[in-house]
Design an enzyme around this catalytic site. Structure first.
Site, PDB file in Angstrom:
ATOM      1  N   CYS A   1     -12.173 -16.015   3.408  1.00  0.00           N
ATOM      2  CA  CYS A   1     -11.103 -16.810   4.012  1.00  0.00           C
ATOM      3  C   CYS A   1      -9.869 -16.793   3.113  1.00  0.00           C
ATOM      4  O   CYS A   1      -9.896 -17.327   2.001  1.00  0.00           O
ATOM      5  CB  CYS A   1     -11.601 -18.235   4.225  1.00  0.00           C
TER       6      CYS A   1
ATOM      7  N   CYS B   1      -8.540 -20.245   2.103  1.00  0.00           N
ATOM      8  CA  CYS B   1      -9.474 -20.887   1.170  1.00  0.00           C
ATOM      9  C   CYS B   1      -9.241 -20.386  -0.248  1.00  0.00           C
ATOM     10  O   CYS B   1      -9.268 -21.157  -1.213  1.00  0.00           O
ATOM     11  CB  CYS B   1     -10.919 -20.610   1.591  1.00  0.00           C
TER      12      CYS B   1
END
Length: 304
Positions: free
Chosen positions: A221, A224
């Site tokens: 991600c 993230c």
């Protein structure tokens, strides 16, 4: 937070300063949706398998001329064959190994390489390898085996297994990836199952318990990874009042089931837990908003 982490964060700050602009939208609160928000009846859909996030591409920035030469204390190891490559991965065991696949005629490879050198000097718990794909038939064969079609290409390995890969990234993203996938020494607690989460929550129950901030993401991600250096910094500066923890929702079946039960729909999601109860959550990668929410749940009045 060890001195290694502090030095690393300084490296990351310098790499960030070298970028002329960010690929994040205004506010930085980018999320990756891996579940439909609602079904036709207004309920959350059931998670089958998390979808890996696709990160934005950053252009590599030219490095200062003074960094382009190799120095005697450089820790980037050049490998010349499949045998050397496999041997280096085996010797690393569970340490993170970052491999740059490059070419002698690639300007982008020469631009990003000084960042590899700089990171190798500050991240003593990470191994760095360099493969020059056009050096010989042996390195060409290695690139074919690893599926490398463009350079510079970065592969990340743990336990001799590839955990992540990137192409056409800049210094900031490379530094963030190294911290995200190699983090084994910061104050952020790494959680790998529901039992880990419950144990941490129980440890901080009661009046003297701290606020628990659970960072839920996915292995691949982009947002993230982008916000994680901020999480590491906060884990150091707020250690007296707050405990920071991280879980990758796609790590195993226990984590996937935990995300279902927690009704996590987008990542990154930050869950705030006080005295065994969920008191709130923040969805996104906006650094300022995240800090504001943590302060608010610690009883500090925040105005926007």
């Amino acid at each position: 937070m060890t001195s290694t982490t502090a030095t690393f964060l300084s490296t990351l700050a310098r790499a960030t300063a070298s970028l002329s602009s960010s690929t994040m939208p205004s506010g930085g609160a980018k999320v990756v949706r891996f579940l439909p928000a609602q079904t036709s009846r207004g309920r959350r859909a059931v998670l089958s398998a998390p979808r890996a996030a696709v990160s934005d591409t950053e252009k590599a920035q030219p490095a200062p001329a003074s960094d382009k030469g190799k120095s005697k204390d450089e820790r980037v190891v050049k490998v010349h064959s499949i045998e050397e490559f496999d041997g280096a991965l085996k010797a690393a065991k569970n340490r993170l190994v970052v491999v740059e696949f490059a070419a002698s005629d690639s300007e982008s490879s020469s631009q990003i390489y000084p960042t590899m050198v700089q990171l190798s000097r500050t991240c003593g718990d990470v191994d760095f390898l360099l493969v020059m794909g056009d050096e010989s038939e042996a390195t060409k064969e290695l690139c074919r085996r690893e599926g490398i079609t463009q350079v510079p290409h970065f592969n990340f390995y743990k336990g001799a297994e590839k955990v992540h890969e990137e192409e056409a990234i800049g210094p900031e993203r490379l530094a963030g990836d190294v911290l995200y996938y190699g983090d084994s020494h910061s104050a952020v607690v790494q959680l790998h199952s529901r039992d880990d989460v419950e144990a941490l929550i129980n440890e901080h129950r009661g009046e003297k318990g701290k606020l628990v901030v659970l960072d839920v993401g996915l292995k691949h991600c982009g947002p993230c990874v982008k916000v994680y250096p901020t999480v590491v910094k906060l884990s150091r500066s707020m250690a007296e009042t707050t405990v920071f923890a991280r879980m990758n929702g796609d790590e195993n079946d226990s984590c996937i089931q935990f995300l279902r039960d927690m009704d996590v729909v987008e990542v990154p999601t930050f869950v705030f837990i006080r005295d065994g109860k969920i008191v709130g959550r923040y969805v996104g990668s906006g650094k300022g908003e995240l800090v504001g929410e943590i302060l608010r749940y610690n009883g500090v009045r925040v105005t926007y």
